[in-house]
Design an enzyme around this catalytic site. Structure first.
Site, PDB file in Angstrom:
ATOM      1  NE  ARG A  74      -2.838  -1.090   3.035  1.00  0.00           N
ATOM      2  CZ  ARG A  74      -3.658  -1.591   3.920  1.00  0.00           C
ATOM      3  NH1 ARG A  74      -4.927  -1.281   3.884  1.00  0.00           N
ATOM      4  NH2 ARG A  74      -3.239  -2.406   4.862  1.00  0.00           N
ATOM      5  CE  LYS A 186       6.167 -21.533  10.685  1.00  0.00           C
ATOM      6  NZ  LYS A 186       5.656 -20.641  11.688  1.00  0.00           N
ATOM      7  CG  HIS A 216      12.503 -21.319   7.932  1.00  0.00           C
ATOM      8  ND1 HIS A 216      11.427 -21.271   8.782  1.00  0.00           N
ATOM      9  CD2 HIS A 216      13.593 -21.160   8.718  1.00  0.00           C
ATOM     10  CE1 HIS A 216      11.866 -21.085  10.019  1.00  0.00           C
ATOM     11  NE2 HIS A 216      13.179 -21.014  10.013  1.00  0.00           N
ATOM     12  CE  LYS A 220      16.365 -23.635  10.190  1.00  0.00           C
ATOM     13  NZ  LYS A 220      17.016 -22.406  10.616  1.00  0.00           N
ATOM     14  CD  GLU A 254      12.384 -20.044  18.458  1.00  0.00           C
ATOM     15  OE1 GLU A 254      12.800 -19.229  17.642  1.00  0.00           O
ATOM     16  OE2 GLU A 254      11.171 -20.243  18.667  1.00  0.00           O
ATOM     17  CG  ASP A 273       5.299 -20.470  15.659  1.00  0.00           C
ATOM     18  OD1 ASP A 273       5.080 -20.040  14.519  1.00  0.00           O
ATOM     19  OD2 ASP A 273       6.277 -20.114  16.351  1.00  0.00           O
ATOM     20  CG  HIS A 278       9.663 -25.418  11.608  1.00  0.00           C
ATOM     21  ND1 HIS A 278       9.353 -25.122  10.317  1.00  0.00           N
ATOM     22  CD2 HIS A 278       9.678 -24.226  12.263  1.00  0.00           C
ATOM     23  CE1 HIS A 278       9.186 -23.812  10.184  1.00  0.00           C
ATOM     24  NE2 HIS A 278       9.370 -23.247  11.365  1.00  0.00           N
ATOM     25  CE  LYS A 376       8.508 -18.344  19.777  1.00  0.00           C
ATOM     26  NZ  LYS A 376       9.288 -18.247  18.563  1.00  0.00           N
TER      27      LYS A 376
HETATM   28  C1  BG6 Z   1       9.338 -19.789  12.654  1.00  0.00           C
HETATM   29  C2  BG6 Z   1       8.459 -19.589  13.861  1.00  0.00           C
HETATM   30  O1  BG6 Z   1       8.746 -20.671  11.756  1.00  0.00           O
HETATM   31  O2  BG6 Z   1      10.592 -20.312  13.066  1.00  0.00           O
HETATM   32  C3  BG6 Z   1       9.135 -18.705  14.886  1.00  0.00           C
HETATM   33  O3  BG6 Z   1       7.229 -19.003  13.462  1.00  0.00           O
HETATM   34  C4  BG6 Z   1      10.513 -19.215  15.208  1.00  0.00           C
HETATM   35  O4  BG6 Z   1       8.349 -18.617  16.076  1.00  0.00           O
HETATM   36  C5  BG6 Z   1      11.300 -19.449  13.931  1.00  0.00           C
HETATM   37  O5  BG6 Z   1      11.157 -18.251  16.021  1.00  0.00           O
HETATM   38  C6  BG6 Z   1      12.651 -20.069  14.218  1.00  0.00           C
HETATM   39  O6  BG6 Z   1      13.387 -20.201  13.042  1.00  0.00           O
HETATM   40  P1  BG6 Z   1      14.946 -20.464  13.105  1.00  0.00           P
HETATM   41  O7  BG6 Z   1      15.329 -20.691  11.687  1.00  0.00           O
HETATM   42  O8  BG6 Z   1      15.559 -19.242  13.719  1.00  0.00           O
HETATM   43  O9  BG6 Z   1      15.121 -21.654  13.972  1.00  0.00           O
END
Ligand code: BG6
Length: 524
Positions: A74, A186, A216, A220, A254, A273, A278, A376
């Site tokens: 936008r 996602k 993603h 890796k 994390e 999430d 993953h 987290k």
């Molecule tokens: C994302 C999640 O898919 O992956 C996040 O939505 C998370 O919550 C992230 O922090 C972590 O990715 P990576 O590559 O840093 O492990």
């Protein structure tokens, strides 16, 4: 090298092309002429990951000279303003060094289309921009649409792409038609039902072979290496089964909290999430049977098969655990609890820690528990797959000699400190026979001189090449929800998740959950 690059390869036929096998696969493949349109281009993902990855690909010589990058948002930007935004993102976040000549070439193909998603005129302008890029830059009518936007916006954007003739191409020679692909991020729904609706919606506009769902983690290096470790070696596969493996722990810990993402995260939680996508993908790669080839269809078939055999273990209050972090210390830093995070409802039931136990009903894995956990604000950032082996059936030592001998383990260190560790018992030097655990390490940084590409580099390149191996298909997404839905329903019917202090390894119920099976979590 450019001569070996595929240029106008038709969809899907890529993998049936008999000449392909004759190409030297060690050469990186270069995308043919094309453009990528990013919706949601002013968002964090685009700035931190997508734009830098596109530059890194250009810098590595993997993008064609005829490449267009189109931002749609936008903001009232001119092409030059948007190019400046891309430049800043590249300078701040690209993996590879900045090179002016690479940037000059890339920036020539940068365009911006201003508008909102329900603005027909903006999509007319987008269509014109792409036609002009085709003429000026020779992008050949090949366009990928990257939806880096909230899923509730998908229907309107997909409709617009369809209505403006952008989703399909026409031409007399079907085999040489330019391609159109869609890339989606996602969350792929929030339960099975919504995922099915979303898949139907997306597939209503783009057939499955032209849909690229980003997980993603699959981009890796260390995750792709699971396949090399298992299927390129003789050492591990013979013991990769219930006869030898005691259990498997898949951890994605994390140290960060929710920070600015509280708005997105509240109502989603750790299981949706990252476990749904993953961690279940890591499980599938770890547990699947050997595919007959690495052709995408074969790989997907094996993942689908193993996910179909993956089940929760009842009763769920004994085999799952969840928590919410409270204030605490992470190293020397004092961090706030969830309730104090901006944008998070202090009464929310959303979990920031989730652990589940799964079983896989196949001959290979009968009786082997798979424990998945994520959270987290845990002790440190680490993602790993730990395959823990059974104890030797007999130890011809006095008990005192093996008091410090644990179970053999093979640990795939996904990140950070990417590599593989094997843990086994060794004699402690000295005159007595004392056996203790030692580690043998392979570390990417030491074994290879080249640094690994970012996940998004690999995935964006694969989208442009039309190689779907690293993208989950809708059946995988739906199976993952089928596995997880009962846990989510179970938790929804319960009270608040158990608190755990930031900087620790999660709530006590998670330790109790695994202790019920006579095992304990690794403390990586
Ligand atoms: C994302 C999640 O898919 O992956 C996040 O939505 C998370 O919550 C992230 O922090 C972590 O990715 P990576 O590559 O840093 O492990």
């Amino acid at each position: 090298m450019a001569g070996a690059a595929p240029t106008d390869r038709p969809e899907a036929a890529e993998w049936q092309n008999p000449l392909r096998d004759k190409r030297d696969k060690r050469l990186p493949r270069i995308a043919g002429p094309c453009s990528m349109v990013i919706f949601g281009v002013t968002g964090d993902l685009s700035r931190k990951k997508l734009m830098p990855a596109i530059y890194d690909l250009a810098n590595r010589g993997l993008l064609p000279p005829a490449f267009g990058l189109v931002g749609f948002a936008r903001r009232d930007y001119a092409d030059e303003d948007f190019a400046q935004v891309v430049l800043e993102a590249v300078k701040a976040h690209a993996r590879t060094p900045f090179r002016q000549e690479v940037w000059d070439q890339l920036s020539e193909g940068i365009r911006f289309v201003q508008g909102s998603f329900d603005d027909n005129a903006a999509f007319d302008r987008l269509a014109d921009t792409l036609t002009t890029l085709d003429k000026e830059r020779g992008t050949g009518g090949n366009h990928a649409f990257y939806l880096s936007i909230p899923p509730n916006m998908f229907p309107v954007v997909l409709d617009q792409l369809c209505a403006h003739g952008l989703a399909q191409t026409t031409g007399p020679d079907a085999a040489r038609k330019p391609w159109r692909r869609v890339v989606i991020e996602k969350p792929f729904g929030h339960d099975l039902h919504s995922a099915q609706e979303l898949n139907a919606l997306v597939n209503g506009v783009f057939p499955e072979e032209r849909v690229f769902r980003i997980d993603h983690y699959l981009g890796k290096e260390t995750v792709q290496n699971i396949l090399a470790l298992r299927f390129a070696n003789q050492l591990y596969e013979p013991i990769w089964n219930a006869n030898f493996v005691d259990h498997v722990q898949i951890t994605m810990a994390e140290d960060i909290g929710l920070g600015g993402r509280a708005g997105y995260y509240d109502g989603i939680g750790a299981a949706r999430d990252v476990i749904q996508n993953h961690l279940l993908q890591l499980l599938a790669l770890t547990a699947m049977e050997e595919p007959i080839s690495f052709e995408p269809k074969q790989l997907q078939a094996e993942k689908i098969k193993v996910l179909s055999a993956t089940k929760l273990v009842e009763p769920l209050d004994e085999t799952t655990a969840r928590g919410q972090y409270t204030e605490g210390w992470q190293g020397s830093e004092h961090v706030v609890g969830l309730a104090e995070e901006e944008g998070f409802d202090p009464n929310s039931k959303t979990e920031t820690y989730a652990a589940i136990r799964l079983q896989i009903d196949t001959r290979r894995w009968a009786g082997v528990p798979f424990f998945l956990r994520t959270g987290k604000r845990l002790g440190r950032r680490v993602t790993e797959i730990a395959v823990i082996f059974k104890r030797a059936p007999h130890l011809p030592f006095d008990q005192t000699m093996t008091e410090e001998l644990g179970q053999n383990a093979l640990v795939i260190r996904v990140q950070p400190d990417e590599g593989i560790t094997t843990r086994f018992g060794s004699k402690v030097p000295g005159s007595s026979m004392e056996v203790r655990d030692v580690n043998m390490d392979f570390t990417y940084g030491e074994a290879f001189t080249e640094s690994s590409p970012e996940a998004y580099e690999r995935l964006i390149l694969d989208v442009l090449l039309g190689v779907p191996s690293l993208f989950p298909v809708n059946a995988e997404v739906e199976l993952s929800w089928r596995i997880l839905d009962p846990v989510l329903e179970h938790w929804a019917a319960e009270g608040r998740p158990e608190p755990y202090e930031a900087g620790t390894w999660g709530p006590p119920s998670a330790d109790e959950m695994i202790a019920r099976t006579g095992r304990e979590w690794r403390r990586p």
